[in-house]
Design an enzyme around this catalytic site. Structure first.
Site, PDB file in Angstrom:
ATOM      1  N   HIS A 125     -12.300  32.477  77.947  1.00  0.00           N
ATOM      2  CA  HIS A 125     -12.477  31.740  79.415  1.00  0.00           C
ATOM      3  C   HIS A 125     -13.401  32.700  80.104  1.00  0.00           C
ATOM      4  O   HIS A 125     -13.768  32.343  81.044  1.00  0.00           O
ATOM      5  CB  HIS A 125     -11.199  31.971  79.960  1.00  0.00           C
ATOM      6  N   ASP A 161      -7.726  26.962  70.119  1.00  0.00           N
ATOM      7  CA  ASP A 161      -6.869  27.409  71.146  1.00  0.00           C
ATOM      8  C   ASP A 161      -6.354  26.144  72.121  1.00  0.00           C
ATOM      9  O   ASP A 161      -6.987  25.232  72.141  1.00  0.00           O
ATOM     10  CB  ASP A 161      -7.425  28.394  71.905  1.00  0.00           C
ATOM     11  N   HIS A 163      -6.219  25.873  74.989  1.00  0.00           N
ATOM     12  CA  HIS A 163      -7.171  25.658  76.273  1.00  0.00           C
ATOM     13  C   HIS A 163      -8.685  25.690  75.777  1.00  0.00           C
ATOM     14  O   HIS A 163      -9.046  26.131  74.769  1.00  0.00           O
ATOM     15  CB  HIS A 163      -6.983  26.977  77.234  1.00  0.00           C
ATOM     16  N   ASP A 244      -1.492  29.032  70.632  1.00  0.00           N
ATOM     17  CA  ASP A 244      -0.848  28.461  71.880  1.00  0.00           C
ATOM     18  C   ASP A 244      -0.789  26.857  71.613  1.00  0.00           C
ATOM     19  O   ASP A 244      -0.268  26.485  72.803  1.00  0.00           O
ATOM     20  CB  ASP A 244      -1.150  28.904  73.256  1.00  0.00           C
TER      21      ASP A 244
HETATM   22 ZN    ZN Z   1      -4.969  29.550  75.419  1.00  0.00          ZN
END
Ligand code: ZN
Length: 419
Positions: A125, A161, A163, A244
């Protein structure tokens, strides 16, 4: 497979109760330790110089985080509180970069075909000029640019992932000889990663997945992405290895399973074998349920280790006993308790229960917010057991959290992987 890992366990502390915590790294290492002997060699990662991060980050941002003042606070918050910058966080993040650089050099020189960087904070991120989402430096995107610049490699960075890897996308947006592909839960944070975000040269692939979707959807999406990666023709595949998206992760709205991580590892190994001499570098990203992280990383890596045909010497095998890890500022203390004193005790500080190392005063563990304890008893029992054993292995913490979720009837999990 070579594992390049952060050897200072509690470097980069987290806010108490936060899901992104030092125990994640120990759970990941514990998972990899389940793989057969002779398949892995262990290496301590060393930090790169700050200036090296400039290939992926704005020098002004690097100056801001390197000159942060800790005379009045132990930690700054970069992202409305979610991304902690402590005095040792930058060193930790630069060590993740160093691990990636060393692993890449080993892979590109043919000494091994696969590597895994196990370090925190995660990175995907972090954009060119900001830390966010628990991430400070964009390790995976940096590693892609570093591999291209130093080894002339075409690099595909793939990101399963939960996200969207908005930071990796930002860093690689206009970079030739790179490809970035991500699946992520539609509508989950940070909200970017629409299919129409395709990069400066059409080399960015985003596949948002519907909330509640599981194995069939993820396999279809990744089969397509793997075809695109094959067309791109990489010399190295880097994986932003987050765990995740599993149905039991507290942040997840997707329903991936352990079998999906095995499937992903197997298909990736086949692809890498076909297109890039089996070269795969994985870098730890998210994954907040410790049990999922431990078993997910093992399931995924077991398939990739099949790419390395030669047996390796073990090297620097990690310690997954929490009492074996020292906080940097407590280095040099002996953890031998005084006569009659137990090594560990349960302490209440700031409204939270902690496991404290008696001799050093170091707090080794507190329960994350997403795990509810209905009483102090589980911690007391665990401490009694650890004192008798003379160790607090991460596996005991993993068991405590799994039990607590079951007992409290609070199990965000939707998989049957651990029932
Ligand atoms: Zn994540």
């Amino acid at each position: 497979m070579q594992i390049h890992y952060q050897t200072k366990g509690f470097i980069h502390p987290s806010k108490p109760g936060h899901p992104e915590r030092p125990h994640r790294q120990m759970a990941a290492l514990s998972g990899l330790l389940q793989l057969p002997e002779g398949k892995l060699s262990w290496h301590g990662a060393q930090p790169v110089e700050l200036v090296e991060a400039e290939i992926a980050h704005d020098p002004n941002y690097l100056r801001m985080i390197s000159e942060a003042d800790f005379s009045r606070t132990r930690a700054h918050q970069l992202d409305g509180g979610d991304t902690v910058l402590s005095e040792t966080t930058l060193e930790a993040a630069l060590t993740a970069l160093g691990g990636a650089r060393s692993a890449t050099a080993q892979i590109m020189s043919g000494k091994t075909s696969t590597g895994f960087v196990v370090a925190r904070p995660p990175g995907h991120h972090a954009t060119k000029n900001s830390g966010m989402g628990f991430c400070l430096l964009g390790t995976a995107a940096w590693a892609a640019l570093d591999a291209r610049n130093r080894h002339g490699a075409r690099v595909a960075l793939i990101d399963p992932d939960l996200h969207h890897g908005n930071g990796s996308q930002n860093i690689l947006w206009d970079e030739p000889d790179t490809l970035f592909a991500s699946t992520h839960e539609k509508g989950n944070w940070p909200g970017s990663g629409q299919p129409e975000e395709t990069g400066g040269m059409g080399q960015i692939i985003n596949v948002p997945l519907d909330k509640g979707s599981g194995s069939a959807t993820m396999r279809e999406a990744w089969a397509d992405i793997f075809d695109r990666v094959a067309e791109f023709g990489p010399d190295l595949i880097i994986v932003s290895a987050g765990f995740d998206a599993h149905g039991d992760d507290p942040l997840s709205g997707l329903n991936w399973t352990m079998e999906d991580y095995s499937w992903f590892g197997k298909r990736l190994a086949e692809l890498a074998d076909e297109v890039c001499h089996g070269r795969v570098l994985s870098i730890l990203e998210g994954g907040y349920d410790l049990q999922v992280l431990k078993h997910g990383i093992a399931a995924f890596s077991a398939e990739l280790t099949e790419l390395d045909d030669k047996s390796t010497s073990p090297g620097l095998v990690p310690d997954t006993d929490l009492m074996g890890w020292r906080a940097p500022h407590l280095g040099g203390y002996s953890n031998m308790p005084h006569p009659g004193q137990e090594a560990l005790k349960v302490t209440k500080v700031g409204g939270r229960l902690w496991i404290e190392e008696t001799a050093t005063g170091q707090f080794l563990y507190t329960v994350p917010e997403f795990v509810k304890l209905i009483s102090r008893d589980p911690l007391t029992h665990l401490v009694r057991e650890a004192n008798a054993l003379g160790q607090l292995p991460i596996d005991m913490i993993i068991r405590l959290e799994a039990e607590a979720k079951r007992v409290a009837g609070f199990n965000p999990g939707r998989s049957n992987d651990f029932s």
